[in-house]
Design an enzyme around this catalytic site. Sequence first.
Site, short mmCIF file in Angstrom:
data_model
loop_
_atom_site.label_atom_id
_atom_site.label_comp_id
_atom_site.label_asym_id
_atom_site.label_seq_id
_atom_site.Cartn_x
_atom_site.Cartn_y
_atom_site.Cartn_z
N HIS A 268 0.83 -1.21 0.00
CA HIS A 268 0.00 0.00 0.00
C HIS A 268 0.86 1.26 0.00
O HIS A 268 2.05 1.23 0.35
CB HIS A 268 -0.90 0.01 1.24
CG HIS A 268 -0.12 -0.01 2.52
ND1 HIS A 268 0.47 1.11 3.06
CD2 HIS A 268 0.17 -1.03 3.37
CE1 HIS A 268 1.09 0.79 4.18
NE2 HIS A 268 0.93 -0.51 4.39
N GLU A 344 -2.10 -7.17 7.72
CA GLU A 344 -0.77 -7.08 8.31
C GLU A 344 -0.75 -7.79 9.67
O GLU A 344 -1.79 -8.07 10.28
CB GLU A 344 -0.37 -5.60 8.46
CG GLU A 344 1.01 -5.34 9.07
CD GLU A 344 2.16 -5.96 8.29
OE1 GLU A 344 2.27 -7.21 8.33
OE2 GLU A 344 2.93 -5.21 7.66
#
Length: 465
Positions: A268, A344
């Site tokens: 990202h 994550e």
Amino acid sequence: MRRLIVEADGGSRGNPGPAGYGAVVLDAATGETLAERAEYIGVATNNVAEYKGLIAGLTAAHELTGGAADVSILVRMDSKLVVEQMSGRWKIKHPDMKPLAAEAGRVLPAGRVRYEWIPREQNKHADRLANEAMDAGKRGEQWRPADSSAALDAAAARNAAALPPAPAGPPGDAAAGAAKARAALSVTRTPAADEALFAPDETVAAQARASLTGEAVAGGDFEAAAGGAAYAVRHGGTAAEAATPAPARGWGAGPDMGAPATFVLLRHGETALTPEKRFSGSGGNDPELSAAGLRQADAVAEALAARGTIQEIVSSPLKRCRQTAETVGARLGLDVRIEEGLRETDFGAWEGLTFGEVRERYPEDLDAWLASPKAEPTGGGESFATVARRVSSTRDRLAAAYAGRTVLLVTHVTPIKTLVRLALGAPPESLFRMELSAASLSAVAYYADGNASVRLLNDTSHLRG
């Protein structure tokens, strides 16, 4: 002089949580199992359980030898923390560790004990014993030697290791797969366009097939040929047969694996935490992209549109990934599918802190985390071992669902590094040896036989315009 090996391990399901240890004493000359020890110890941390396992293993060795002076002990553990502390190279600061280390040091004279760190994969016997002990504790029982299958499993694993390995197992995890991936990467690729990194075109697919079968390949080298010979011998042929030149028909006539599932891995864009290098996992406040991150998302969307190879988009559920994925999806005209397994790591109490702040506040926990993939961040976050299991399961499902297609996975540092690590067959500590920039691109291809090929890592060329 008689030589014994002590292998020990400990685990905690929660850290702290229900914990147990396992230890085995082996004859160094024959590999014979001489003693096993395991115990459920109630609620404790990983490190306490590991030290308890060490003490139990040393005590068992002492009992076997009657304290004889002509015995040397090699302790093998996958806990770098315990190995370094007992070897005297790391200071012991945690108050719970000091008495345990002292107790371990009193079991046998220090001059007769040597410590060695080993990868977790080489400590499966003790690990199995520790898990058997924790399973027994969950049932309200204590571990019993008569109920254990750890020794049998360890013997079976040793026997299997002695056989030539077959290409089996999940994509990219087998040692054979790693060797073939290296051979594939050693081949000189002819396409000049960067689309070849992503697109399953015939040239790239043929090179991969050649590396898997040992065919003659233009621009190939010795490692590729040797890999093919090993493959042929494992499948009932001979090295001479493997060395027979392939028919002079283009790239050869290997078995057609079909087009791989190609994962283009996009980290990202930046958030406010990224340039400050703060822990930002799935247990924090889910930050959105910063202005810089939005510009990065636009840049990568333009680059992927120019390449024109992305067929599907799958994203982590966290906001920074969804924003990045949606930007790319809008440019490519593709919908975004959300996949929970791509989130994550949960960094627990470290969320939002810098590395230096964690070092200052939780030094022992940080040392343990850096030393062992089984160690969790302070406050019950996820260990790297837990994340690896989640990511590998997600990988297998997506590779099956998108066979032959090129899929953009928009995710985070740890999942991307883990996919690359598994594809290369690299050890867990390799996670700390990869650089992965915000909005960077990497790529891994997964073939139908379970092999994987890393095609790209940390490409940021699209951000330099």
